[in-house]
Design an enzyme around this catalytic site. Structure first.
Site, PDB file in Angstrom:
ATOM      1  N   CYS A   1       0.824  -1.217   0.000  1.00 34.99           N
ATOM      2  CA  CYS A   1       0.000   0.000   0.000  1.00 34.99           C
ATOM      3  C   CYS A   1       0.854   1.262   0.000  1.00 34.99           C
ATOM      4  O   CYS A   1       2.054   1.235   0.302  1.00 34.99           O
ATOM      5  CB  CYS A   1      -0.883   0.046   1.251  1.00 34.99           C
ATOM      6  SG  CYS A   1      -1.926  -1.384   1.520  1.00 34.99           S
TER       7      CYS A   1
ATOM      8  N   CYS B   1      -2.715   5.060   2.682  1.00 34.41           N
ATOM      9  CA  CYS B   1      -3.844   4.134   2.491  1.00 34.41           C
ATOM     10  C   CYS B   1      -4.794   4.183   3.684  1.00 34.41           C
ATOM     11  O   CYS B   1      -4.364   4.132   4.838  1.00 34.41           O
ATOM     12  CB  CYS B   1      -3.324   2.712   2.312  1.00 34.41           C
ATOM     13  SG  CYS B   1      -4.654   1.509   1.997  1.00 34.41           S
TER      14      CYS B   1
ATOM     15  N   CYS C   1      -2.699  -3.019  -3.399  1.00 30.97           N
ATOM     16  CA  CYS C   1      -3.933  -2.776  -2.649  1.00 30.97           C
ATOM     17  C   CYS C   1      -5.007  -2.240  -3.590  1.00 30.97           C
ATOM     18  O   CYS C   1      -4.739  -1.385  -4.444  1.00 30.97           O
ATOM     19  CB  CYS C   1      -3.657  -1.769  -1.535  1.00 30.97           C
ATOM     20  SG  CYS C   1      -5.127  -1.226  -0.637  1.00 30.97           S
TER      21      CYS C   1
ATOM     22  N   CYS D   1      -5.986   1.835  -2.228  1.00 35.05           N
ATOM     23  CA  CYS D   1      -5.159   3.031  -2.466  1.00 35.05           C
ATOM     24  C   CYS D   1      -4.444   3.008  -3.811  1.00 35.05           C
ATOM     25  O   CYS D   1      -3.834   4.006  -4.201  1.00 35.05           O
ATOM     26  CB  CYS D   1      -4.136   3.198  -1.345  1.00 35.05           C
ATOM     27  SG  CYS D   1      -2.869   1.906  -1.283  1.00 35.05           S
TER      28      CYS D   1
END
Length: 370
Positions: free
Chosen positions: A41, A45, A72, A75
């Site tokens: 991430c 995030c 992810c 994000c």
């Protein structure tokens, strides 16, 4: 490959602080990967924060992907356009805030605000709440309240201040302002006249602590050396309020505060009743999320609430905090980590931070031993 993994302790500690505070300004500098989920991430995030021992830091998304992690879906760390999107959203929110703050605009209409911003009402509401932590309506209420307080402080009568601030009726004014001011507008205008505050003063590890409260919650936590000076601070805050010393009824709230000052780690999820703007409350909520033993910079807090350029405003909100310890503004330091200003003295701030770090290290060692 090893060059792409961040190993240096001081650097990983800084990266972890950025992850904890969701520091959007660090997006693009590194990504963090979670071993348990195999996902990587951005620092900003919004997902739930993992355990520190599950996290690995990489200098680029490609390095995390090569190590077997996947991007992810919240994000989008592989999307170079997301940073641009964030910047565009900040500009939209800034325009909306400016429109709401215009004089004589009254209560804003969500549809009109959305039309001016060029997006749908639903999208506007989502973006505004994401960046500000509150709705446009709540922001507008805070702006009106600020105007009301300014008018009352300047000596205007309640009716004049009410209409100048944009309240359409006295019932609407008292319905909202009483809860936000902690008292009725007329009481506020007269320096707290008619307001009842009980307070007590206890010895603590840092000298003396005064705790004052209304029936709604804690309204003052002051640190000092002498009873008289602390009482004067409270009187200065509410010059015409009914102040009564009561060393017994506040014991339930005072005990955990004194214990925390002394090094204990009791939960301080206590009710507070303090006059504040929506922005100040948003900052204070973020301060209460800072883990014991950790610190954040003013910039970290600004980024965490979606206002990365509002560093000075965050500092002002910290300075306006009247409930020390309960709202731990002592955990905010300068970007380089040095001690910044503190209403109750830099020495007390340093002592609080050192004591919290020691107790945090002790707890960590116990958990590790177990």
């Amino acid at each position: 490959m090893s060059r792409d993994i961040i190993h240096v302790r001081s650097t990983t500690d800084t990266c972890w602080e950025a992850v904890l505070s969701r520091d959007a300004s660090r997006d693009g500098e590194f990504v963090y990967a979670v071993r348990s989920t195999r996902v990587y991430c951005r620092p900003s995030c919004p997902s739930r924060r993992p355990r520190r021992d599950q996290v690995q830091f990489f200098r680029a998304p490609e390095a995390a992907k090569a190590a077997g992690y996947r991007a992810c879906l919240r994000c989008h760390p592989d999307d170079p356009e997301s940073a641009v999107k964030n910047s565009a959203q900040e500009r939209i929110v800034a325009r909306i805030c400016e429109a709401i703050e215009q004089p004589d605009e009254g209560v804003p209409n969500l549809e009109n605000l959305a039309s001016n911003a060029g997006i749908s009402p639903h999208a506007l509401l989502r973006v505004f709440r994401k960046k500000m932590g509150i709705t446009p309506r709540q922001y507008a209420d805070a702006v009106r309240l600020r105007k009301l307080k300014s008018g009352l402080q300047k000596g205007a009568d309640v009716t004049t201040a009410m209409y100048d601030a944009g309240y359409g009726s006295s019932s609407r004014l008292y319905e909202q302002a009483d809860a936000q001011l902690g008292m009725t507008p007329s009481t506020y205008r007269h320096g707290g006249r008619g307001m009842h505050i009980s307070y007590t003063i206890e010895n603590c590890a840092l000298g003396k602590v005064l705790v004052g409260a209304t029936e709604r919650g804690i309204s003052a936590v002051y640190l000092g050396d002498r009873d008289r000076a602390l009482q004067q601070e409270l009187r200065k805050e509410y010059p015409h309020a009914d102040l009564k010393r009561d060393d017994s009824s506040l014991r339930e709230w005072v005990r955990p505060i004194v214990a925390n000052i002394g090094g204990a780690n009791h939960p301080l999820d206590l009710p507070i009743d303090v006059q504040a703007t929506a922005f100040q409350r948003r900052v204070w909520e973020e301060l209460r999320r800072i883990p014991r033993g950790a610190t954040r910079s003013y910039g970290d807090i600004a980024a965490a609430i979606g206002r990365p350029r509002a560093t000075r405003a965050v500092a002002s909100a910290c300075a306006a905090n009247r409930v020390a310890i309960v709202v731990p503004c002592h955990r905010v330091v300068r970007r380089e980590g040095t001690i910044s200003g503190y209403r109750w003295g830099a020495q007390r701030k340093r002592a609080l931070l050192e004591q919290e770090k020691r107790s945090g290290a002790f707890v960590a060692a116990r958990i590790s031993a177990d």
